[in-house]
Design a protein around this motif. Sequence first.
Motif, PDB file in Angstrom:
ATOM      1  N   ALA A   1       0.775  -1.292   0.127  1.00 19.86           N
ATOM      2  CA  ALA A   1      -0.118   0.085  -0.054  1.00 19.86           C
ATOM      3  C   ALA A   1       0.813   1.324  -0.152  1.00 19.86           C
ATOM      4  O   ALA A   1       1.580   1.376   0.958  1.00 19.86           O
ATOM      5  N   VAL A   2       0.753   1.956  -1.037  1.00 17.48           N
ATOM      6  CA  VAL A   2       1.606   3.131  -1.129  1.00 17.48           C
ATOM      7  C   VAL A   2       0.609   4.402  -0.932  1.00 17.48           C
ATOM      8  O   VAL A   2      -0.070   4.748  -2.036  1.00 17.48           O
ATOM      9  N   ARG A   3       0.721   5.299   0.162  1.00 22.21           N
ATOM     10  CA  ARG A   3      -0.222   6.191   0.387  1.00 22.21           C
ATOM     11  C   ARG A   3       0.581   7.439   0.055  1.00 22.21           C
ATOM     12  O   ARG A   3       0.923   8.303   0.931  1.00 22.21           O
ATOM     13  N   ARG A   4       0.531   7.685  -1.253  1.00 23.82           N
ATOM     14  CA  ARG A   4       1.074   8.922  -1.922  1.00 23.82           C
ATOM     15  C   ARG A   4       0.299   9.097  -3.263  1.00 23.82           C
ATOM     16  O   ARG A   4      -0.141   8.192  -3.824  1.00 23.82           O
ATOM     17  N   TRP A   5       0.656  10.280  -3.664  1.00 23.93           N
ATOM     18  CA  TRP A   5      -0.049  10.498  -5.058  1.00 23.93           C
ATOM     19  C   TRP A   5       1.147   9.840  -6.058  1.00 23.93           C
ATOM     20  O   TRP A   5       2.309   9.973  -5.742  1.00 23.93           O
TER      21      TRP A   5
ATOM     22  N   GLY B   1       2.561  10.795  -8.791  1.00 21.49           N
ATOM     23  CA  GLY B   1       3.296  11.645  -9.376  1.00 21.49           C
ATOM     24  C   GLY B   1       4.635  11.708  -8.312  1.00 21.49           C
ATOM     25  O   GLY B   1       5.601  12.536  -8.623  1.00 21.49           O
ATOM     26  N   ASP B   2       4.418  11.458  -7.017  1.00 14.96           N
ATOM     27  CA  ASP B   2       5.453  11.725  -6.041  1.00 14.96           C
ATOM     28  C   ASP B   2       6.551  10.609  -6.279  1.00 14.96           C
ATOM     29  O   ASP B   2       6.587   9.724  -6.662  1.00 14.96           O
ATOM     30  N   PRO B   3       7.797  11.399  -6.267  1.00 19.53           N
ATOM     31  CA  PRO B   3       8.993  10.837  -6.775  1.00 19.53           C
ATOM     32  C   PRO B   3       9.174   9.312  -5.612  1.00 19.53           C
ATOM     33  O   PRO B   3       9.933   8.636  -6.381  1.00 19.53           O
ATOM     34  N   ALA B   4       8.652   9.206  -4.672  1.00 18.98           N
ATOM     35  CA  ALA B   4       8.913   8.228  -3.728  1.00 18.98           C
ATOM     36  C   ALA B   4       8.049   7.013  -4.497  1.00 18.98           C
ATOM     37  O   ALA B   4       8.318   5.787  -4.123  1.00 18.98           O
ATOM     38  N   CYS B   5       7.263   7.306  -5.440  1.00 21.11           N
ATOM     39  CA  CYS B   5       6.368   5.943  -6.149  1.00 21.11           C
ATOM     40  C   CYS B   5       7.221   5.393  -7.376  1.00 21.11           C
ATOM     41  O   CYS B   5       6.778   4.468  -8.048  1.00 21.11           O
ATOM     42  N   ARG B   6       8.237   6.062  -7.887  1.00 21.91           N
ATOM     43  CA  ARG B   6       8.865   5.673  -9.098  1.00 21.91           C
ATOM     44  C   ARG B   6       9.295   4.238  -9.108  1.00 21.91           C
ATOM     45  O   ARG B   6       8.994   3.602 -10.021  1.00 21.91           O
ATOM     46  N   ASP B   7       9.950   3.673  -8.121  1.00 24.25           N
ATOM     47  CA  ASP B   7      10.609   2.348  -8.189  1.00 24.25           C
ATOM     48  C   ASP B   7       9.438   1.238  -8.091  1.00 24.25           C
ATOM     49  O   ASP B   7       9.517   0.227  -8.850  1.00 24.25           O
ATOM     50  N   ALA B   8       8.427   1.703  -7.112  1.00 24.70           N
ATOM     51  CA  ALA B   8       7.377   0.796  -7.212  1.00 24.70           C
ATOM     52  C   ALA B   8       6.561   0.606  -8.545  1.00 24.70           C
ATOM     53  O   ALA B   8       6.237  -0.211  -8.654  1.00 24.70           O
TER      54      ALA B   8
END
Length: 171
Positions: free
Chosen positions: A92-96, A98-105
């Motif tokens: 579960a990734v609780r981010r928009w 476009g957030d750079p923290a989502c890129r790898d996932a």
Amino acid sequence: RQALAFGPSTNAQLRALRVGVVGCGGTGSATAMLLARLGVGHIVLFDEDIVETTNLNRLHGARRADADGMRSKVEVLAREIADFGLGCRVVAVRRWVGDPACRDALKSCDVIFGCTDDNDGRLLLNRLAYFYLIPVIDMGLAIEPHPAGRGVRELSGRATVLAPGGPCLLC
């Protein structure tokens, strides 16, 4: 009628898939639940929103207690999928998206379902599909109530497959 049955090869292929679901509202929550029930082995959920009482009518698995507790949509979906007991692993990734923290996932997914009503997020997925060669199935629903308050004026749905060689969302 003969029931549709997946063979051992198909089950193994589904179990090996890592599928992303971007947007965990009405369309995304239904999609995530069905993917888990089909036997997909790993689902990554992306959404920064919390459950609200106004979306309990369309958010699969959400309860009034989730809205009262201000739980995130991804947390609720992850809980519901775990409760199936089917062995599907959920992140579960609780981010928009476009957030750079989502890129790898995002880049780790074999296929992504775009279920967001956010145009910026949808366009980011469009670029991701062509740059990283990850198929994106972008889905949308529109319901327009009748102006007089009686029934539905228009109901439409759309699914667009974004992959090299096919149309993009801007074409």
